[in-house]
Design a protein around this motif. Sequence first.
Motif: not given
Length: 327
Positions: A190-191, A169, A200-201, A207-208, A216, A193, A203-205
């Motif tokens: 998912e990414v 990540i 983590r937030p 991706i979104e 995935f 845990q 990379i999620i942002n």
Amino acid sequence: MKQLDVIIVGGGPIGIACGLEAKKKGLSYVILEKGPIVNSLFHYPVNMQFFSSSEKLEIDGIPFISKEAKPKRNEALEYYRRIVTSNQLNIHLFEKVEDVEKTEDGFTVLSDKETYSCSNVIIATGFYDLPNRLDVPGEDLPKVSHYYNDPHFYASQKLAVVGASNSAIDAALECWRKGSEVSLIIRGPEVGQRVKYWVRPDIINRIEEGSIKAYFNATVREIGQDEILIDTPEGAVSLENDFVLALTGYRPNFAFLKKLGIVLSDDKKRLPQYNPETMETNVKGLYLAGVICGGMETHKWFIENSRIHAKIIMNAILHESPETVEA
């Protein structure tokens, strides 16, 4: 050939802690390290930031002062280097241990430079040397690496990053910010845990919003010169590709441990056998220290909870009471 009390294999933070403790106890010792001081940390990414705070990375009560709460790689290199030099630890760098043989009086340790005789051996080699391979065609192409260093190298390139933990990540985010076109290939849904809570937030942002394309429940089928073929729930996908970072974790050198006579568990964890009260393995006089104690459970032991191994081992060697050991 001089008989030493202890030979410590590995000059990382825990190997250094063992050297400090041996010196304090008046034991004759040498630390054998195949690379530079804290070799594994030296090969971490240039911009890496630790998950642990600086005080949790301290050894022997020596203060570790960092600019931020979470120190970075260069600060850790400076901290451990100064400990070695200021304490004049007996450490032989760029000397690789090739074999350890049990003898009547202890052990014979053979390196690529010297032969040593000692009463006790401590294995503190960690697990960063052997990557978990994908075992797919094309994995040995020059474009594929299991280690990540500097994001500048991948600027303006199509980069596939395989993995879902911190190393993968961090690499995906850093390379994207330097201008890479990043595809993230994650085996699970998912990414991970365990990814650092402040990362983590992010990379999620990314991706979104579509800045980083994530696949995935996907696996790599084959790597070609100009593409990478992956299997996804929607079927096979071929991606144009310049470089692949296969950051799927690392494992201890189990072949070396077995060669030394250490018993490993038969399950997937491959746990080495040792007494947690002394850190001595099933081979008398042979001890384990640090993350290598966890076998394939590479998230079980860290600097912060294994630095105590140094005191436990030295107390065991000197037959001192475990009650004298303090974290």
